[in-house]
Design a protein around this motif. Structure first.
Motif, mmCIF file in Angstrom:
data_model
loop_
_atom_site.group_PDB
_atom_site.id
_atom_site.type_symbol
_atom_site.label_atom_id
_atom_site.label_comp_id
_atom_site.label_asym_id
_atom_site.label_seq_id
_atom_site.Cartn_x
_atom_site.Cartn_y
_atom_site.Cartn_z
ATOM 1 N N ALA A 142 0.836 -1.208 0.000
ATOM 2 C CA ALA A 142 0.000 0.000 0.000
ATOM 3 C C ALA A 142 0.868 1.254 0.000
ATOM 4 C CB ALA A 142 -0.937 -0.013 1.206
ATOM 5 N N ASP A 143 1.935 1.245 0.783
ATOM 6 C CA ASP A 143 2.853 2.396 0.811
ATOM 7 C C ASP A 143 3.544 2.577 -0.534
ATOM 8 O OD1 ASP A 143 2.244 3.037 3.445
ATOM 9 O OD2 ASP A 143 3.979 1.968 4.275
ATOM 10 N N ALA A 144 3.990 1.466 -1.129
ATOM 11 C CA ALA A 144 4.691 1.548 -2.415
ATOM 12 C C ALA A 144 3.757 2.034 -3.521
ATOM 13 C CB ALA A 144 5.280 0.183 -2.775
ATOM 14 N N ILE A 145 2.541 1.535 -3.540
ATOM 15 C CA ILE A 145 1.573 1.963 -4.554
ATOM 16 C C ILE A 145 1.249 3.446 -4.378
ATOM 17 C CG2 ILE A 145 -0.848 1.727 -5.274
ATOM 18 C CD1 ILE A 145 -0.480 -1.332 -4.775
ATOM 19 N N SER A 146 1.029 3.858 -3.142
ATOM 20 C CA SER A 146 0.728 5.274 -2.884
ATOM 21 C C SER A 146 1.884 6.168 -3.313
ATOM 22 C CB SER A 146 0.420 5.487 -1.399
ATOM 23 O OG SER A 146 -0.731 4.767 -1.025
ATOM 24 N N SER A 147 3.103 5.756 -3.029
ATOM 25 C CA SER A 147 4.281 6.526 -3.440
ATOM 26 C C SER A 147 4.377 6.611 -4.958
ATOM 27 C CB SER A 147 5.554 5.914 -2.870
ATOM 28 O OG SER A 147 5.586 6.064 -1.476
ATOM 29 N N ALA A 148 4.082 5.510 -5.641
ATOM 30 C CA ALA A 148 4.133 5.509 -7.107
ATOM 31 C C ALA A 148 3.090 6.454 -7.696
ATOM 32 C CB ALA A 148 3.925 4.084 -7.637
ATOM 33 N N GLY A 207 3.847 9.964 -9.819
ATOM 34 C CA GLY A 207 3.340 9.975 -11.179
ATOM 35 C C GLY A 207 3.758 8.764 -11.995
ATOM 36 N N ASP A 208 4.332 7.759 -11.330
ATOM 37 C CA ASP A 208 4.733 6.549 -12.045
ATOM 38 C C ASP A 208 3.522 5.741 -12.509
ATOM 39 O OD1 ASP A 208 7.397 7.182 -11.676
ATOM 40 O OD2 ASP A 208 7.579 5.985 -9.853
ATOM 41 N N ILE A 209 2.439 5.804 -11.736
ATOM 42 C CA ILE A 209 1.180 5.170 -12.125
ATOM 43 C C ILE A 209 0.060 6.173 -11.847
ATOM 44 C CG2 ILE A 209 1.981 2.803 -11.712
ATOM 45 C CD1 ILE A 209 0.442 2.817 -9.055
ATOM 46 N N SER A 210 -1.070 5.971 -12.508
ATOM 47 C CA SER A 210 -2.193 6.880 -12.278
ATOM 48 C C SER A 210 -2.877 6.529 -10.958
ATOM 49 C CB SER A 210 -3.204 6.777 -13.424
ATOM 50 O OG SER A 210 -3.907 5.537 -13.360
ATOM 51 N N GLN A 211 -3.657 7.461 -10.454
ATOM 52 C CA GLN A 211 -4.406 7.205 -9.233
ATOM 53 C C GLN A 211 -5.352 6.020 -9.440
ATOM 54 O OE1 GLN A 211 -6.478 10.608 -7.711
ATOM 55 N NE2 GLN A 211 -7.322 9.503 -5.980
ATOM 56 N N GLN A 212 -5.992 5.976 -10.598
ATOM 57 C CA GLN A 212 -6.918 4.873 -10.900
ATOM 58 C C GLN A 212 -6.190 3.530 -10.916
ATOM 59 O OE1 GLN A 212 -10.167 5.186 -10.911
ATOM 60 N NE2 GLN A 212 -10.389 2.993 -11.166
ATOM 61 N N GLU A 213 -5.014 3.479 -11.516
ATOM 62 C CA GLU A 213 -4.232 2.242 -11.530
ATOM 63 C C GLU A 213 -3.861 1.822 -10.107
ATOM 64 O OE1 GLU A 213 -1.654 2.301 -15.638
ATOM 65 O OE2 GLU A 213 -1.174 3.801 -14.116
ATOM 66 N N GLY A 214 -3.461 2.796 -9.308
ATOM 67 C CA GLY A 214 -3.109 2.503 -7.920
ATOM 68 C C GLY A 214 -4.286 1.962 -7.135
ATOM 69 N N LEU A 215 -5.444 2.583 -7.304
ATOM 70 C CA LEU A 215 -6.650 2.131 -6.594
ATOM 71 C C LEU A 215 -7.039 0.719 -7.020
ATOM 72 C CD1 LEU A 215 -8.816 5.384 -6.665
ATOM 73 C CD2 LEU A 215 -7.481 4.469 -4.763
ATOM 74 N N GLN A 216 -7.001 0.457 -8.312
ATOM 75 C CA GLN A 216 -7.360 -0.882 -8.801
ATOM 76 C C GLN A 216 -6.406 -1.939 -8.268
ATOM 77 O OE1 GLN A 216 -7.378 -0.286 -13.058
ATOM 78 N NE2 GLN A 216 -9.520 0.353 -13.081
ATOM 79 N N GLU A 217 -5.114 -1.655 -8.306
ATOM 80 C CA GLU A 217 -4.130 -2.642 -7.845
ATOM 81 C C GLU A 217 -4.235 -2.879 -6.348
ATOM 82 O OE1 GLU A 217 -1.443 -5.606 -8.107
ATOM 83 O OE2 GLU A 217 -2.461 -4.574 -9.749
ATOM 84 N N LEU A 218 -4.379 -1.825 -5.575
ATOM 85 C CA LEU A 218 -4.481 -1.996 -4.128
ATOM 86 C C LEU A 218 -5.774 -2.707 -3.747
ATOM 87 C CD1 LEU A 218 -3.194 -1.652 -1.403
ATOM 88 C CD2 LEU A 218 -4.051 0.714 -1.334
ATOM 89 N N THR A 219 -6.862 -2.400 -4.415
ATOM 90 C CA THR A 219 -8.121 -3.110 -4.158
ATOM 91 C C THR A 219 -7.959 -4.591 -4.443
ATOM 92 O OG1 THR A 219 -9.430 -1.139 -4.688
ATOM 93 C CG2 THR A 219 -10.570 -3.261 -4.790
ATOM 94 N N ALA A 220 -7.347 -4.922 -5.571
ATOM 95 C CA ALA A 220 -7.134 -6.333 -5.930
ATOM 96 C C ALA A 220 -6.237 -7.025 -4.905
ATOM 97 C CB ALA A 220 -6.522 -6.429 -7.330
ATOM 98 N N LEU A 221 -5.196 -6.345 -4.440
ATOM 99 C CA LEU A 221 -4.309 -6.938 -3.430
ATOM 100 C C LEU A 221 -5.042 -7.191 -2.113
ATOM 101 C CD1 LEU A 221 -1.009 -4.924 -3.976
ATOM 102 C CD2 LEU A 221 -1.299 -7.386 -4.223
#
Length: 195
Positions: A162-168, A172-186
């Motif tokens: 969660a920390d790594a995704i939020s940092s990304a 700007g390495d990933i979009s907010q939407q990409e981060g939300l989708q990945e963290l939800t799936a995890l």
């Protein structure tokens, strides 16, 4: 012309003012610029006022993280109270709350987290807040897992992700939407593994 007498701030109001100044200083110049003297200068108060509230730079860093954590917990609690009952609903709310809390604070929170790792005492402060979050998370998803609950090792892995995704997202390495989708799936995968 009579000037109204200046009113002294309450201890809590002054503390909040100093924390706001510290957050602004970190936002503008990073944690390396964060000293009690500099906070005093930026706040327009004497150094003893700042020392009275935080004693040391480490105390200020711990107070900044506590300030962030209190706000984050209030947002999480409100969001989880309004969340649906399905696993997917709860997972999406936790993911959104986590990423949004970090985004709201901006690049300052990664700087503070990095500074917290600089000494064993500060690292322990951070660890205690993380353990508190882990217990909350376990409570939110208790109905979806086996009676033994979610293993602590799994929770630490999820928290790191969660920390790594939020940092990304912040970088700007990933979009907010990409981060939300990945963290939800995890989160969903984590819960399903613990059934």
């Amino acid at each position: 012309m009579n000037q109204a007498p200046r009113q002294r701030m309450t201890h809590q109001a002054r503390r909040q003012q100093l924390l706001t100044v510290a957050w602004d200083l970190i936002r503008q110049e990073g944690t390396d610029a964060l000293t009690l003297g500099r906070v005093a200068e930026e706040a327009g108060v004497s150094k003893p006022v700042v020392y009275d509230h935080f004693s040391t730079r480490h105390g200020l860093l711990a107070a900044l993280y506590e300030d962030f954590d209190i706000r984050q917990n209030a947002l999480f609690d409100a969001a989880m109270a309004a969340a649906g009952d399905r696993l997917q609903d709860k997972a999406a709310v936790v993911a959104a709350s986590y990423v949004n809390c970090v985004l709201t604070q901006g690049r300052e929170i990664p700087d503070v987290l990095s500074a917290l790792d600089s000494t064993p005492e500060l690292a322990e402060v951070k660890r205690q807040y993380q353990l508190d979050f882990i217990e909350k998370f376990r409570g939110w998803f208790a109905a979806f897992v086996a009676p033994s609950g979610i293993p602590l090792a799994t929770m630490w892995g999820l928290l790191g992700a969660a920390d790594a995704i939020s940092s990304a997202v912040i970088c700007g390495d990933i979009s907010q939407q990409e981060g939300l989708q990945e963290l939800t799936a995890l989160i969903i995968t984590t819960i399903e593994r613990s059934r």
